[in-house]
Design a protein around this motif. Sequence first.
Motif, PDB file in Angstrom:
ATOM      1  N   UNK A 242      56.713 -80.562 -31.811  1.00  0.00           N
ATOM      2  CA  UNK A 242      57.400 -81.273 -32.487  1.00  0.00           C
ATOM      3  C   UNK A 242      58.121 -82.482 -31.640  1.00  0.00           C
ATOM      4  N   UNK A 243      58.551 -83.540 -32.159  1.00  0.00           N
ATOM      5  CA  UNK A 243      59.102 -84.526 -31.384  1.00  0.00           C
ATOM      6  C   UNK A 243      60.543 -84.318 -30.878  1.00  0.00           C
ATOM      7  N   UNK A 244      61.313 -83.539 -31.381  1.00  0.00           N
ATOM      8  CA  UNK A 244      62.570 -83.313 -30.866  1.00  0.00           C
ATOM      9  C   UNK A 244      62.340 -82.320 -29.514  1.00  0.00           C
ATOM     10  N   UNK A 245      61.561 -81.259 -29.848  1.00  0.00           N
ATOM     11  CA  UNK A 245      61.377 -80.456 -28.581  1.00  0.00           C
ATOM     12  C   UNK A 245      60.576 -81.272 -27.475  1.00  0.00           C
ATOM     13  N   UNK A 246      59.788 -82.126 -27.704  1.00  0.00           N
ATOM     14  CA  UNK A 246      59.111 -82.898 -26.901  1.00  0.00           C
ATOM     15  C   UNK A 246      60.170 -83.539 -25.818  1.00  0.00           C
ATOM     16  N   UNK A 247      61.005 -84.217 -26.571  1.00  0.00           N
ATOM     17  CA  UNK A 247      62.353 -85.200 -25.854  1.00  0.00           C
ATOM     18  C   UNK A 247      62.800 -84.155 -25.022  1.00  0.00           C
ATOM     19  N   UNK A 248      63.300 -83.094 -25.469  1.00  0.00           N
ATOM     20  CA  UNK A 248      64.008 -81.949 -24.637  1.00  0.00           C
ATOM     21  C   UNK A 248      63.219 -81.847 -23.378  1.00  0.00           C
ATOM     22  N   UNK A 249      61.987 -81.131 -23.721  1.00  0.00           N
ATOM     23  CA  UNK A 249      61.258 -80.689 -22.520  1.00  0.00           C
ATOM     24  C   UNK A 249      60.654 -81.837 -21.694  1.00  0.00           C
ATOM     25  N   UNK A 250      60.486 -82.971 -22.153  1.00  0.00           N
ATOM     26  CA  UNK A 250      60.153 -84.131 -20.963  1.00  0.00           C
ATOM     27  C   UNK A 250      61.455 -84.313 -20.213  1.00  0.00           C
ATOM     28  N   UNK A 251      62.482 -84.382 -20.877  1.00  0.00           N
ATOM     29  CA  UNK A 251      63.789 -84.735 -20.109  1.00  0.00           C
ATOM     30  C   UNK A 251      63.977 -83.602 -18.871  1.00  0.00           C
ATOM     31  N   UNK A 252      63.657 -82.596 -19.467  1.00  0.00           N
ATOM     32  CA  UNK A 252      64.120 -81.308 -18.585  1.00  0.00           C
ATOM     33  C   UNK A 252      62.893 -81.063 -17.230  1.00  0.00           C
ATOM     34  N   UNK A 253      61.790 -81.052 -17.626  1.00  0.00           N
ATOM     35  CA  UNK A 253      60.703 -80.922 -16.714  1.00  0.00           C
ATOM     36  C   UNK A 253      60.297 -82.176 -16.175  1.00  0.00           C
ATOM     37  N   UNK A 254      60.410 -83.614 -16.706  1.00  0.00           N
ATOM     38  CA  UNK A 254      60.330 -84.710 -15.822  1.00  0.00           C
ATOM     39  C   UNK A 254      58.748 -84.557 -15.451  1.00  0.00           C
TER      40      UNK A 254
END
Length: 245
Positions: A36-48
């Motif tokens: 989902x979108x919110x999870x994607x934002x969080x993961x992309x921010x954390x994993x870069x």
Amino acid sequence: MKVRAFVADDEPIARAGLRAMLRAFDWVEVVGDAADGPSAVAAITALRPELVFLDVQMPGMLGTDVLRRVERPPFVVFTTAFSEHAVTAFELGAVDYLLKPFGPTRLAAAMDRVRASIGEPAPADALERLSGALGGGPISRLFVRVGGALVAVPVERVSRFEADGDYVIVHDGDARHVLHLALSRLETRLDPRRFARVHRAHVVNLDQVRAFRPDAAGNLEAELADGSRVPVSRARAQELRKLGR
């Protein structure tokens, strides 16, 4: 060094299938996925990750909005079952656009574009270029569907854009193309030094305007190089005079 990739798609089968196909590229390492979108934002921010395969339509947030919320946007390949999202994808600086269902051959073509865009060894400069594209700078080309292909149309070649409900008609010489977005949204991505909104339904290329003339009723019209005429609202007429100074 491998390119770190991330997959965001709300369909488990689609995520698993893409991850499996990506194993064929030994220069890529998939570091995670999201549904989902919110999870994607969080993961992309954390994993870069350097590369994200991003579904346009996901629960909670559109894929395009995911990119806007990531502080340092990665390279992105959009994936979706809806071809009308292609224009938005390329406007946002996507490396490529995969229309579902796609297979290894189409993915390989996309990965060639990814590798050419990222370059070796450091993708930082290209990331800055993509950040600029996401920042809302003027676009230089549009991608329109012609038959089964997406064809690039240089924006400077377009004489005018015409609103048709929630769509836009692109006047490119004798050709007419339909974009699946509102004229007001497209206008924000056009160079204001070249394009002007002369009417609620019309944006014209000032380089292709021969003259502004009154019609039989005394209302102002823009006469274009192709011979077409479009109405000019009274409010816009004053703004156009300023552009000519």
